[in-house]
Design an enzyme around this catalytic site. Structure first.
Site, PDB file in Angstrom:
ATOM      1  N   ASP A  76       0.830  -1.200   0.000  1.00 62.97           N
ATOM      2  CA  ASP A  76       0.000   0.000   0.000  1.00 62.97           C
ATOM      3  C   ASP A  76       0.870   1.257   0.000  1.00 62.97           C
ATOM      4  O   ASP A  76       1.969   1.257   0.565  1.00 62.97           O
ATOM      5  CB  ASP A  76      -0.896  -0.019   1.255  1.00 62.97           C
ATOM      6  CG  ASP A  76      -2.088   0.926   1.114  1.00 62.97           C
ATOM      7  OD1 ASP A  76      -2.303   1.460   0.012  1.00 62.97           O
ATOM      8  OD2 ASP A  76      -2.795   1.132   2.120  1.00 62.97           O
ATOM      9  N   TRP A  78       2.866   7.980  -2.560  1.00 59.82           N
ATOM     10  CA  TRP A  78       4.290   8.129  -2.936  1.00 59.82           C
ATOM     11  C   TRP A  78       4.393   9.022  -4.170  1.00 59.82           C
ATOM     12  O   TRP A  78       5.222   9.931  -4.237  1.00 59.82           O
ATOM     13  CB  TRP A  78       4.885   6.746  -3.209  1.00 59.82           C
ATOM     14  CG  TRP A  78       6.342   6.733  -3.555  1.00 59.82           C
ATOM     15  CD1 TRP A  78       7.387   6.595  -2.686  1.00 59.82           C
ATOM     16  CD2 TRP A  78       6.921   6.839  -4.878  1.00 59.82           C
ATOM     17  NE1 TRP A  78       8.574   6.623  -3.378  1.00 59.82           N
ATOM     18  CE2 TRP A  78       8.318   6.765  -4.716  1.00 59.82           C
ATOM     19  CE3 TRP A  78       6.393   6.987  -6.158  1.00 59.82           C
ATOM     20  CZ2 TRP A  78       9.198   6.829  -5.805  1.00 59.82           C
ATOM     21  CZ3 TRP A  78       7.268   7.061  -7.239  1.00 59.82           C
ATOM     22  CH2 TRP A  78       8.646   6.981  -7.051  1.00 59.82           C
ATOM     23  N   ARG A 131      -0.601   8.906 -10.233  1.00 62.53           N
ATOM     24  CA  ARG A 131      -0.649   7.669  -9.441  1.00 62.53           C
ATOM     25  C   ARG A 131       0.002   6.502 -10.183  1.00 62.53           C
ATOM     26  O   ARG A 131       0.617   5.627  -9.587  1.00 62.53           O
ATOM     27  CB  ARG A 131      -2.105   7.324  -9.105  1.00 62.53           C
ATOM     28  CG  ARG A 131      -2.737   8.274  -8.098  1.00 62.53           C
ATOM     29  CD  ARG A 131      -4.208   7.938  -7.868  1.00 62.53           C
ATOM     30  NE  ARG A 131      -4.387   6.615  -7.266  1.00 62.53           N
ATOM     31  CZ  ARG A 131      -4.241   6.372  -5.968  1.00 62.53           C
ATOM     32  NH1 ARG A 131      -3.937   7.333  -5.129  1.00 62.53           N
ATOM     33  NH2 ARG A 131      -4.413   5.150  -5.498  1.00 62.53           N
ATOM     34  N   THR A 152     -10.233  -7.477  -5.366  1.00 64.57           N
ATOM     35  CA  THR A 152     -11.533  -7.371  -6.047  1.00 64.57           C
ATOM     36  C   THR A 152     -12.089  -5.958  -5.841  1.00 64.57           C
ATOM     37  O   THR A 152     -12.718  -5.405  -6.726  1.00 64.57           O
ATOM     38  CB  THR A 152     -12.521  -8.429  -5.505  1.00 64.57           C
ATOM     39  OG1 THR A 152     -12.460  -8.449  -4.079  1.00 64.57           O
ATOM     40  CG2 THR A 152     -12.202  -9.821  -6.016  1.00 64.57           C
ATOM     41  N   GLU A 153     -11.811  -5.362  -4.671  1.00 70.97           N
ATOM     42  CA  GLU A 153     -12.288  -3.988  -4.395  1.00 70.97           C
ATOM     43  C   GLU A 153     -11.575  -2.973  -5.307  1.00 70.97           C
ATOM     44  O   GLU A 153     -12.181  -2.010  -5.765  1.00 70.97           O
ATOM     45  CB  GLU A 153     -12.047  -3.611  -2.926  1.00 70.97           C
ATOM     46  CG  GLU A 153     -12.904  -4.363  -1.922  1.00 70.97           C
ATOM     47  CD  GLU A 153     -12.464  -5.810  -1.660  1.00 70.97           C
ATOM     48  OE1 GLU A 153     -11.318  -6.170  -2.042  1.00 70.97           O
ATOM     49  OE2 GLU A 153     -13.255  -6.578  -1.098  1.00 70.97           O
ATOM     50  N   ASN A 154     -10.282  -3.202  -5.587  1.00 73.39           N
ATOM     51  CA  ASN A 154      -9.541  -2.293  -6.474  1.00 73.39           C
ATOM     52  C   ASN A 154     -10.165  -2.228  -7.872  1.00 73.39           C
ATOM     53  O   ASN A 154      -9.982  -1.256  -8.599  1.00 73.39           O
ATOM     54  CB  ASN A 154      -8.075  -2.729  -6.661  1.00 73.39           C
ATOM     55  CG  ASN A 154      -7.205  -2.591  -5.426  1.00 73.39           C
ATOM     56  OD1 ASN A 154      -6.210  -3.303  -5.286  1.00 73.39           O
ATOM     57  ND2 ASN A 154      -7.571  -1.686  -4.521  1.00 73.39           N
ATOM     58  N   ARG A 203     -11.920   0.879  -8.925  1.00 71.05           N
ATOM     59  CA  ARG A 203     -11.222   2.175  -9.034  1.00 71.05           C
ATOM     60  C   ARG A 203     -11.542   2.841 -10.369  1.00 71.05           C
ATOM     61  O   ARG A 203     -11.974   2.173 -11.309  1.00 71.05           O
ATOM     62  CB  ARG A 203      -9.711   1.953  -8.910  1.00 71.05           C
ATOM     63  CG  ARG A 203      -9.326   1.638  -7.473  1.00 71.05           C
ATOM     64  CD  ARG A 203      -7.874   1.876  -7.209  1.00 71.05           C
ATOM     65  NE  ARG A 203      -7.614   1.654  -5.787  1.00 71.05           N
ATOM     66  CZ  ARG A 203      -6.475   1.888  -5.180  1.00 71.05           C
ATOM     67  NH1 ARG A 203      -5.451   2.354  -5.868  1.00 71.05           N
ATOM     68  NH2 ARG A 203      -6.330   1.669  -3.900  1.00 71.05           N
ATOM     69  N   SER A 226      -7.707  -5.805   4.946  1.00 71.54           N
ATOM     70  CA  SER A 226      -8.373  -5.478   3.682  1.00 71.54           C
ATOM     71  C   SER A 226      -8.679  -6.703   2.805  1.00 71.54           C
ATOM     72  O   SER A 226      -8.341  -6.726   1.614  1.00 71.54           O
ATOM     73  CB  SER A 226      -7.538  -4.468   2.889  1.00 71.54           C
ATOM     74  OG  SER A 226      -7.377  -3.286   3.617  1.00 71.54           O
TER      75      SER A 226
HETATM   76  C1  FPP Z   1      -2.109   0.174  -3.262  1.00 77.61           C
HETATM   77  O1  FPP Z   1      -1.566   1.476  -3.245  1.00 77.61           O
HETATM   78  C2  FPP Z   1      -1.530  -0.563  -4.353  1.00 77.61           C
HETATM   79  C3  FPP Z   1      -2.219  -1.085  -5.395  1.00 77.61           C
HETATM   80  C4  FPP Z   1      -3.669  -0.955  -5.544  1.00 77.61           C
HETATM   81  C5  FPP Z   1      -1.524  -1.784  -6.471  1.00 77.61           C
HETATM   82  C6  FPP Z   1      -0.306  -2.560  -6.061  1.00 77.61           C
HETATM   83  C7  FPP Z   1       0.450  -2.792  -7.265  1.00 77.61           C
HETATM   84  C8  FPP Z   1       1.795  -2.767  -7.404  1.00 77.61           C
HETATM   85  C9  FPP Z   1       2.758  -2.637  -6.293  1.00 77.61           C
HETATM   86  C10 FPP Z   1       2.398  -2.862  -8.734  1.00 77.61           C
HETATM   87  C11 FPP Z   1       2.338  -4.194  -9.316  1.00 77.61           C
HETATM   88  C12 FPP Z   1       1.098  -4.248 -10.044  1.00 77.61           C
HETATM   89  C13 FPP Z   1       0.575  -5.240 -10.722  1.00 77.61           C
HETATM   90  C14 FPP Z   1      -0.863  -5.078 -11.039  1.00 77.61           C
HETATM   91  C15 FPP Z   1       1.312  -6.454 -11.146  1.00 77.61           C
HETATM   92  P1  FPP Z   1      -2.567   2.705  -3.414  1.00 77.61           P
HETATM   93  O2  FPP Z   1      -2.649   3.030  -4.858  1.00 77.61           O
HETATM   94  O3  FPP Z   1      -3.860   2.369  -2.755  1.00 77.61           O
HETATM   95  O4  FPP Z   1      -1.800   3.814  -2.647  1.00 77.61           O
HETATM   96  P2  FPP Z   1      -2.443   4.967  -1.754  1.00 77.61           P
HETATM   97  O5  FPP Z   1      -3.079   4.294  -0.580  1.00 77.61           O
HETATM   98  O6  FPP Z   1      -1.260   5.782  -1.382  1.00 77.61           O
HETATM   99  O7  FPP Z   1      -3.414   5.704  -2.626  1.00 77.61           O
END
Ligand code: FPP
Length: 231
Positions: free
Chosen positions: A18, A23, A31, A64-66, A69, A187
């Site tokens: 996460d 970042w 993003r 599945t929740e992602n 987005r 989660s």
């Molecule tokens: C959560 O960070 C991260 C994800 C939803 C994706 C994780 C994916 C990778 C590390 C890259 C590899 C990807 C694949 C599909 C092979 P966030 O976007 O929710 O971060 P935030 O909480 O800071 O918004």
């Protein structure tokens, strides 16, 4: 890492990656740039886990929740997969890793699913180190599917039979679950398998989670006493 002699290496480490979005935001970048940095970190961490003697690493790449987005963010994640999945898979496989995927791949667009299936098909089935990617994964969905499969087989439901029907049926449960990015929750990740896992939470955003950060998590795991409910 302190007293190396006493270091206990977890057999299976699971990782909730996460913080990619934050970042990127901190750097005034989109993003998608955070996800791209996260992907590079994910591959480097897999290589490091293998070098540490960890046997399984499972990463939560897409829940599945992602899938709910915004379309442009999802398209960005899908195009990362289409561009880099096979290249990264080949690199890991060349280094001797087995690659597997858990989740409901039918929820992914056909072209994305095809790339993922191709990568897994190229992989060894068995190796000292297995890298497992959770894609379109949700633990409750996994548990419901396992129950349905047990009912269809008219099989007695026990912890063992149900456990064997999870996506991870032939893998050991995670010993250590790490979540980056500051939230303190699971989660919908590996809920069945997490029963006795040690949990490790860090504020570090995933693209900043270095190999040394993994060393620190393993060292912390090693210091904990696991009693599995016994005294
Ligand atoms: C959560 O960070 C991260 C994800 C939803 C994706 C994780 C994916 C990778 C590390 C890259 C590899 C990807 C694949 C599909 C092979 P966030 O976007 O929710 O971060 P935030 O909480 O800071 O918004």
């Amino acid at each position: 890492m302190g007293d190396d002699q006493a270091l206990r290496i977890p057999r299976h480490v699971a990782l909730i990656m996460d913080g990619n979005g934050r970042w990127a935001k901190k750097r005034l970048m989109p993003r998608s740039a955070g996800h791209s940095a996260g992907m590079n970190r994910m591959i480097a961490l897999a290589e490091h886990a293998k070098a540490l003697g960890i046997n399984y690493m499972t990463v939560y790449a897409l829940s599945t929740e992602n899938l709910a987005r915004p379309k442009d963010e999802l398209d960005g994640l899908y195009s990362l997969i289409k561009k880099y999945f096979l290249k990264n898979a080949d690199k890991l496989i060349k280094d001797g890793a087995a690659l597997r995927v858990i989740g409901d791949l039918t929820l992914l667009p056909d072209d994305v699913r095809a790339v993922v299936e191709e990568g897994v098909a190229r992989s060894y089935k068995d190796a000292e180190f297995t890298f497992c990617i959770a894609l379109a994964y949700g633990a409750r969905r996994e548990i419901v599917n396992a129950c349905k499969a047990a009912a269809a087989k008219d099989e007695e439901v026990t912890e063992e039979t149900l456990g064997s029907l999870m996506y991870t049926g032939d893998m050991p449960d995670p010993d250590l679950i790490i979540r980056t990015g500051g939230e303190v929750r699971l989660s919908n990740f590996l809920l069945w398998q997490a029963a006795y896992a040690e949990l490790y939470f860090t504020d570090t955003l995933f693209p900043d989670f270095t190999d040394e950060c993994l060393d620190s998590a393993v060292a912390e795991y090693s210091r904990r006493t696991r009693r599995f409910g016994k005294v």
